[in-house]
Design a protein around this motif. Structure first.
Motif, PDB file in Angstrom:
ATOM      1  N   THR A  88       0.864  -1.186   0.000  1.00 27.67           N
ATOM      2  CA  THR A  88       0.000   0.000   0.000  1.00 27.67           C
ATOM      3  C   THR A  88       0.898   1.234   0.000  1.00 27.67           C
ATOM      4  O   THR A  88       1.622   1.482   0.969  1.00 27.67           O
ATOM      5  CB  THR A  88      -0.919   0.011   1.228  1.00 27.67           C
ATOM      6  N   THR A 108      -3.483  -8.185  -8.092  1.00 25.71           N
ATOM      7  CA  THR A 108      -4.521  -7.191  -8.335  1.00 25.71           C
ATOM      8  C   THR A 108      -3.975  -5.804  -8.006  1.00 25.71           C
ATOM      9  O   THR A 108      -3.336  -5.629  -6.959  1.00 25.71           O
ATOM     10  CB  THR A 108      -5.756  -7.472  -7.463  1.00 25.71           C
ATOM     11  N   ARG A 110      -5.005  -1.755  -7.403  1.00 25.23           N
ATOM     12  CA  ARG A 110      -6.190  -0.951  -7.094  1.00 25.23           C
ATOM     13  C   ARG A 110      -5.807   0.491  -6.794  1.00 25.23           C
ATOM     14  O   ARG A 110      -4.719   0.755  -6.258  1.00 25.23           O
ATOM     15  CB  ARG A 110      -6.943  -1.526  -5.892  1.00 25.23           C
ATOM     16  N   PRO A 112      -8.082   3.105  -4.782  1.00 21.08           N
ATOM     17  CA  PRO A 112      -9.386   3.262  -4.116  1.00 21.08           C
ATOM     18  C   PRO A 112     -10.059   4.600  -4.412  1.00 21.08           C
ATOM     19  O   PRO A 112     -11.288   4.664  -4.487  1.00 21.08           O
ATOM     20  CB  PRO A 112      -9.037   3.120  -2.626  1.00 21.08           C
ATOM     21  N   GLU A 113      -9.277   5.665  -4.571  1.00 20.77           N
ATOM     22  CA  GLU A 113      -9.874   6.989  -4.776  1.00 20.77           C
ATOM     23  C   GLU A 113     -10.724   7.051  -6.044  1.00 20.77           C
ATOM     24  O   GLU A 113     -11.681   7.834  -6.124  1.00 20.77           O
ATOM     25  CB  GLU A 113      -8.787   8.062  -4.821  1.00 20.77           C
ATOM     26  N   LEU A 114     -10.372   6.254  -7.040  1.00 20.84           N
ATOM     27  CA  LEU A 114     -11.141   6.215  -8.287  1.00 20.84           C
ATOM     28  C   LEU A 114     -12.036   4.984  -8.369  1.00 20.84           C
ATOM     29  O   LEU A 114     -12.702   4.777  -9.385  1.00 20.84           O
ATOM     30  CB  LEU A 114     -10.200   6.232  -9.503  1.00 20.84           C
ATOM     31  N   ASP A 115     -12.024   4.178  -7.305  1.00 16.14           N
ATOM     32  CA  ASP A 115     -12.763   2.910  -7.316  1.00 16.14           C
ATOM     33  C   ASP A 115     -12.351   2.089  -8.544  1.00 16.14           C
ATOM     34  O   ASP A 115     -13.190   1.481  -9.238  1.00 16.14           O
ATOM     35  CB  ASP A 115     -14.273   3.160  -7.318  1.00 16.14           C
ATOM     36  N   PHE A 116     -11.024   2.068  -8.798  1.00 12.56           N
ATOM     37  CA  PHE A 116     -10.471   1.434  -9.993  1.00 12.56           C
ATOM     38  C   PHE A 116      -9.677   0.199  -9.590  1.00 12.56           C
ATOM     39  O   PHE A 116      -8.896   0.226  -8.636  1.00 12.56           O
ATOM     40  CB  PHE A 116      -9.569   2.427 -10.732  1.00 12.56           C
ATOM     41  N   GLU A 117      -9.862  -0.881 -10.339  1.00 14.49           N
ATOM     42  CA  GLU A 117      -9.164  -2.133 -10.037  1.00 14.49           C
ATOM     43  C   GLU A 117      -8.779  -2.838 -11.324  1.00 14.49           C
ATOM     44  O   GLU A 117      -9.578  -2.927 -12.270  1.00 14.49           O
ATOM     45  CB  GLU A 117     -10.046  -3.041  -9.184  1.00 14.49           C
TER      46      GLU A 117
END
Length: 445
Positions: A88, A108, A110, A112-117
């Protein structure tokens, strides 16, 4: 993989060389191979390298001169790790975008701020940078945009808007979080401060779930776990949690482990190590309940080898050395798991080096008595003076090693006794009421 076995070390050097732009001898090996796009021959370049502070990897790059198709990926040389890993990173400056990243195909990524994965197995493994991962994601989203614009303009417009947000991330106008989660444990994010700790990067190792094991092709664990096996796993695992250094208040890590002491019981050992100021502490907590009887342990120290005996001193234990007319009360020095010698050193440091007894107000007679006490403790440690070492624990949670176990130790005496009202009061037992708790009812006082 058969071609890898034919690769020769460069000039007698190691096969896996550290990744460095200054190493002119580190050149990729070229192998003719089949293009899976046009089925003509292309060239695969293999670079066997070692990532600093990580492990060996194989970087492979294929290019076809006939159809211009190209492909790049990495393979980890090591096996799947015992635990998964999660990196992280708080990206706050533009330089963070240049951090090297090893992302395996089962990892994976990710934001999180863009809800992108980026899901596992959606991209091949790569040796790249954070900016490179974002560029690959943008290229993947843009690939089918011409078709979308012709069939569904609304969806295409939303994807264009999202692509713009991804591109804006590369400027780092505002901070964001980048997470790599790899169940195989073989991914990596560069720490430019290595071997020092990177405050912006948090590395977490975790036990894989049954689904993750199945995804990696590993044998799934039994669903009906044996409680004894779970407890055994807990004993073998070192838990770690974040805390602050008690000396300088800097962020530090505390390690905690459940330990089974032979012929005694389980205890919890906690150790804190501060990288900022070097301060170290260790503490022992009893893993069980307060015993029905108190314990008094007496060791007659007659030989220097007695100094190596293990000692578990709980927080409720007092220490007495009659020959020195010395008694250390309950709570002093806290809980410790050490040796007789280590505990005597702690006692000597506590008494002799105490600034409150050696300050300006101290008298020459007091200083002389303290120095004499220190000399006698040293004589006991060196085996020049016999003494009795007594541990008195009303809670019954202290221990002193019997080197002859399971046979009786002639120098060691263990007594169990009924606690007094005052001792129960100190332990908080007099006001404790447990009657009726099993049936859900409490007794009224």
């Amino acid at each position: 993989m058969s071609a890898i076995g034919q690769l020769e070390p460069v000039r007698g050097g190691p096969l896996f060389r550290p990744l460095s732009a200054e190493d002119e001898e580190q050149q990729p090996d070229e192998i003719e191979s089949l293009c899976m796009s046009c089925y003509r021959n292309g060239v695969t370049r293999l670079l066997l390298t070692k990532i600093p502070f990580f492990k060996e990897i194989i970087v492979s790059s294929f290019s076809c001169s006939s159809c211009a198709w190209s492909n790049t990926e990495i393979q980890s040389v090591g096996r799947i790790q015992e635990q998964g890993v999660r990196y992280t990173l708080a990206v706050t400056v533009r330089q963070d975008m240049n951090r090297e990243v090893v992302k395996t195909d089962c990892a994976t990524a990710r934001i999180p701020e863009l809800d992108f994965e980026i899901p596992a197995f959606s991209q091949k493994g790569a040796l790249t940078t954070i900016e490179g991962i974002i560029d690959r994601a943008v290229a993947g989203l843009e690939q089918d945009q011409p078709v979308r614009r012709a069939t569904d303009k609304d969806v295409a417009g939303k994807i264009d808007e999202f692509i713009g947000k991804l591109k804006q991330l590369k400027e780092v106008d505002s901070s964001f979080t980048f997470i790599i989660d790899d169940p195989s444990g073989n991914s990596f994010v560069e720490n430019p401060c290595a071997p020092q700790k990177d405050d912006a990067l948090v590395v977490t190792r975790y036990r894989r779930t049954a689904q993750q094991d199945a995804m990696l092709g590993l044998e799934a664990e039994e669903t009906d776990e044996n409680p004894a096996d779970s407890m055994e796993d807990l004993r073998n695992e070192v838990l770690q949690f974040n805390t602050n250094c008690p000396e300088c208040n800097a962020p530090a890590n505390t390690n905690m482990k459940l330990v089974q002491i032979p012929h005694f019981k389980e205890v919890i050992i906690m150790a804190t190590n501060c990288e900022a100021c070097g301060h170290r502490t260790n503490e022992v907590k009893s893993g069980g309940a307060i015993e029905p009887l108190g314990t008094r342990i007496t060791l007659r120290v007659t030989d220097p080898s007695d100094m190596t005996r293990d000692v578990l001193k709980s927080e409720t234990c007092s220490v007495e050395i009659p020959e020195l007319e010395f008694e250390l009360g309950m709570g002093a020095l806290g809980g410790k798991f050490t040796t007789v010698e280590g505990l005597l050193k702690d006692i000597r440091d506590l008494i002799v080096k105490n600034p409150f007894t050696l300050g300006d107000s101290s008298t020459p007679r007091r200083v002389e008595k303290l120095q004499e006490f220190g000399r006698k403790v040293y004589q006991i440690m060196e085996g020049h003076m016999e003494a009795h070492f007594i541990l008195d624990d009303p809670a019954g949670n202290s221990y002193l090693q019997n080197v002859y176990a399971p046979e009786e130790d002639p120098e060691l005496k263990v007594e169990h006794y009924e606690r007094t009202f005052a001792q129960n009061e100190d332990l908080g037992l007099n006001d404790m009421r447990t009657e009726g708790y099993e049936s859900g009812l409490t007794s009224e006082r």
